[in-house]
Design an enzyme around this catalytic site. Structure first.
Site, mmCIF file in Angstrom:
data_model
loop_
_atom_site.group_PDB
_atom_site.id
_atom_site.type_symbol
_atom_site.label_atom_id
_atom_site.label_comp_id
_atom_site.label_asym_id
_atom_site.label_seq_id
_atom_site.Cartn_x
_atom_site.Cartn_y
_atom_site.Cartn_z
ATOM 1 N N ASP A 19 65.973 -26.960 -94.205
ATOM 2 C CA ASP A 19 67.064 -25.830 -93.750
ATOM 3 C C ASP A 19 66.052 -25.030 -92.581
ATOM 4 O O ASP A 19 64.971 -24.556 -92.961
ATOM 5 C CB ASP A 19 67.855 -24.882 -94.861
ATOM 6 C CG ASP A 19 68.735 -24.164 -94.321
ATOM 7 O OD1 ASP A 19 69.269 -24.542 -93.354
ATOM 8 O OD2 ASP A 19 69.102 -23.274 -94.956
ATOM 9 N N ASN A 67 78.802 -30.257 -92.997
ATOM 10 C CA ASN A 67 78.009 -29.662 -91.467
ATOM 11 C C ASN A 67 78.927 -30.253 -90.259
ATOM 12 O O ASN A 67 78.676 -29.678 -89.197
ATOM 13 C CB ASN A 67 76.588 -30.390 -91.325
ATOM 14 C CG ASN A 67 75.617 -29.830 -92.103
ATOM 15 O OD1 ASN A 67 74.541 -30.236 -92.556
ATOM 16 N ND2 ASN A 67 75.802 -28.108 -92.482
#
Ligand code: IPE
Ligand code: IPE
Ligand code: MG
Length: 239
Positions: A19, A67
């Site tokens: 991330d 996502n």
């Protein structure tokens, strides 16, 4: 596995939530997709480094089932990077004998990406080095729904009874069937959450979060995570 030189236990299975790509780009005044391009470079270097440390299974979270909510432009940029990596660099892992597997629902990808995924897996199937699970369109909840459907079919066909279902039978119907559960889950980018990663498998994983953004993550950061992991006292509910 014990690293005799450093006297450190190397976990069998490591998961990484990669991330911070977007913030990395933003900090530099660049569009978010540039962060993904640099993140992909890190992915390649780190996977090779970790394979040399004696880790048996590495699971990298590349794209979650959530996502898809991102702006189309960003999703398209990520798909472009996937294509490029599936074509060029994944063949690179041949030298390191890394066995690439894909976990997640690949059916949602464009047909050419699905073909590349299938080919990459087929090419790597006889390799005997580290297993690299690439989590693409992966969601822990989605994985459990899939396992529930598989078991329901077996109940419906009369092969098993509901009361026969065990934890092991659920494990055996996850994408990671046959693999050990992750010992250590590393998250870059500073958040302290799983974001739908390996929900069932992470029951007793050690969690390590670092503020380092994924494109900046280096082998030394991995070594640091291993050092911290070695200080943890894993009790698995015992004393
Ligand atoms: C992780 O980086 C990569 C993907 C989820 C595809 P992010 O894109 O989430 O980066 P931040 O968290 O916005 O900085
Ligand atoms: C988790 O990161 C997913 C991946 C790294 C692929 P996100 O950036 O999507 O997670 P949230 O939105 O911060 O929970
Ligand atoms: Mg993020």
């Amino acid at each position: 596995m014990l690293d005799e030189q450093k006297k450190l236990y190397i976990p069998e299975h490591v998961g990484i939530i990669m991330d911070g790509n977007g913030r990395w780009a933003k900090k530099r005044g660049l569009p978010r997709p540039v962060g993904h391009t640099y993140g992909a470079k890190t992915f390649r270097e780190i996977a090779r480094y970790i394979s040399k440390q004696g880790v048996k299974v590495l699971t990298l979270y590349a794209f979650s089932t959530e996502n898809w909510k991102r702006p189309l432009e960003e999703v398209n940029a990520i798909m472009k990077i996937f294509r490029q990596y599936l074509i060029d660099s994944l063949t690179d892992f041949r030298k390191d004998d890394i066995k690439i597997c894909f976990i997640g629902d690949r059916s949602a990808f464009a047909p050419d990406i699905i073909r590349l995924i299938d080919e990459t897996e087929e090419n790597a199937k006889d390799r005997e080095g580290m297993v690299l699970n690439l989590a693409m369109n992966y969601g822990g909840r989605d994985e459990l729904v899939r396992a529930a459907r598989l078991l329901s079919e077996e109940v419906r066909s009369g092969a098993i009874r509901p009361e026969d279902i065990t934890e092991q039978m659920i494990s055996d119907r996850l994408y990671t069937a046959g693999q050990p559960d992750p010992d250590l889950i590393i998250r870059t980018g500073g958040e302290h959450r799983l974001s739908n990663f390996l929900l069932y498998q992470a029951a007793y994983s050690e969690f390590y979060s670092t503020d380092t953004l994924w494109p900046d993550f280096k082998p030394a950061d991995f070594d640091q995570a291993i050092a911290v992991f070695n200080q943890r006292n894993r009790r698995f509910g015992g004393v």
